[in-house]
Enzyme design. Structure first.
Site, short mmCIF file in Angstrom:
data_model
loop_
_atom_site.label_atom_id
_atom_site.label_comp_id
_atom_site.label_asym_id
_atom_site.label_seq_id
_atom_site.Cartn_x
_atom_site.Cartn_y
_atom_site.Cartn_z
N SER A 155 0.83 -1.22 0.00
CA SER A 155 0.00 0.00 0.00
C SER A 155 0.86 1.27 0.00
O SER A 155 0.47 2.28 -0.60
CB SER A 155 -0.98 0.00 1.17
OG SER A 155 -0.31 0.15 2.39
N ARG A 191 13.43 -7.79 4.14
CA ARG A 191 14.78 -8.35 4.22
C ARG A 191 15.70 -7.31 4.83
O ARG A 191 15.60 -6.13 4.48
CB ARG A 191 15.36 -8.71 2.83
CG ARG A 191 14.55 -9.64 1.98
CD ARG A 191 14.23 -10.95 2.61
NE ARG A 191 15.40 -11.75 2.95
CZ ARG A 191 15.33 -12.86 3.69
NH1 ARG A 191 14.17 -13.26 4.19
NH2 ARG A 191 16.41 -13.55 3.95
N ASN A 229 13.34 4.26 3.95
CA ASN A 229 12.41 3.25 4.47
C ASN A 229 11.31 3.95 5.25
O ASN A 229 11.50 5.04 5.76
CB ASN A 229 13.16 2.29 5.41
CG ASN A 229 12.26 1.19 5.94
OD1 ASN A 229 11.47 0.60 5.19
ND2 ASN A 229 12.34 0.92 7.24
N HIS A 254 8.85 3.27 8.52
CA HIS A 254 8.76 2.40 9.69
C HIS A 254 7.55 2.83 10.53
O HIS A 254 7.38 4.02 10.79
CB HIS A 254 10.05 2.50 10.52
CG HIS A 254 10.03 1.61 11.71
ND1 HIS A 254 10.23 0.25 11.61
CD2 HIS A 254 9.79 1.88 13.02
CE1 HIS A 254 10.12 -0.28 12.82
NE2 HIS A 254 9.86 0.68 13.69
N ASP A 312 16.64 0.42 11.34
CA ASP A 312 15.72 1.49 11.72
C ASP A 312 16.43 2.67 12.41
O ASP A 312 15.81 3.39 13.20
CB ASP A 312 14.57 0.96 12.61
CG ASP A 312 13.78 -0.14 11.92
OD1 ASP A 312 13.60 -0.06 10.69
OD2 ASP A 312 13.34 -1.08 12.61
N GLU A 345 1.21 7.02 7.04
CA GLU A 345 2.34 6.54 6.23
C GLU A 345 2.14 6.95 4.78
O GLU A 345 3.06 7.41 4.11
CB GLU A 345 2.44 5.00 6.31
CG GLU A 345 2.80 4.48 7.68
CD GLU A 345 3.00 2.97 7.69
OE1 GLU A 345 3.43 2.39 6.68
OE2 GLU A 345 2.71 2.35 8.75
C1 GRF Z 1 3.94 -0.66 6.76
O1 GRF Z 1 3.32 -0.56 7.99
C2 GRF Z 1 5.35 -0.14 6.83
O2 GRF Z 1 5.50 0.90 7.73
C3 GRF Z 1 6.10 -1.34 7.32
O3 GRF Z 1 5.50 -2.45 6.69
C4 GRF Z 1 4.15 -2.11 6.35
C5 GRF Z 1 4.04 -2.32 4.87
O4 GRF Z 1 2.74 -2.13 4.39
N1 GRF Z 1 7.51 -1.19 7.04
P1 GRF Z 1 2.48 -2.02 2.84
O5 GRF Z 1 3.08 -3.27 2.19
O6 GRF Z 1 3.15 -0.77 2.34
O7 GRF Z 1 1.00 -1.98 2.68
#
Ligand code: GRF
Length: 197
Positions: free
Chosen positions: A15, A93, A109, A111, A147, A176
């Protein structure tokens, strides 16, 4: 100015990748999503990318003898596409220090926590178990420390009475999808400025 050639790496639902693809369609957006790469052949996000005209690739870590050969294949694929920036989006990974050093300042990234709090997995469950009242998400540069790279953007959400890991995750996920495109834009503009000087 030419757009920064970007690869999005996923392992599942994708997503956040979708949010990046949508944002990159905006005229003037400084990054172009050139390819979506998954380490899992069954990642749900691959179909969305293909349907939206984005080239995809599967680099299945299971068929490689170890992290070194997997990352060598990943590196070759990125070079073949002339990739300048990597956005990890639910990519499950851990990348080696050699790989992250090679992409220093060019790998991001997202998180699901307010870093530096709650590094690692199961952030929503841990936040609830601690009785924390605030939570959120962070876009950061990727370094050898898991992280632990410099923070680019964060967004906060409240933890509400009655929240479950799922309700909290959904509230964080909305944020996000808002901040990852913004962070990609910030970093891609920086890289554009660098390449034009
Ligand atoms: C998200 O919560 C992201 O923060 C974490 O993994 C999840 C991935 O969700 N690293 P998506 O595959 O982007 O829907």
């Amino acid at each position: 100015m030419s757009r920064i050639r970007t690869a999005v790496l996923i392992s599942g639902r994708g997503s956040n990748m979708m949010a990046l693809v949508e944002a990159a369609r905006t005229p003037g957006f400084p990054a172009k999503i050139v390819r979506v790469i998954s380490n899992r052949p069954d990642a749900r996000g691959l179909a969305f990318a293909a349907e939206n005209g984005i080239a995809t690739a599967v680099i299945d870590h299971k068929i490689y003898s170890g992290r070194h050969t997997f990352e060598a294949a990943l590196q070759s694929a990125l070079e073949a596409d002339g990739i300048e920036l990597i956005a990890l989006a639910g990519f499950m990974r851990v990348l080696s220090p050699a790989f992250t050093a090679r992409w220093q300042g060019r790998i991001l990234n997202i998180h699901p926590s307010l870093l530096p709090a709650y590094k690692g997995l199961h952030t929503h469950e841990r936040v609830l178990a601690d009785g924390a009242t605030r939570h959120g998400c962070t876009v950061h540069y990727v370094t050898a420390e898991l992280d632990g790279g410099a923070i680019i953007l964060q967004a906060e959400v409240p933890v509400l009475a009655g929240d479950t890991a799922d309700t909290l995750a959904a509230r964080v996920l909305k944020k996000e999808h808002r901040i990852y495109p913004q962070a990609l834009e910030i970093v891609a503009r920086k890289l554009q400025a660098k390449t034009s000087t």
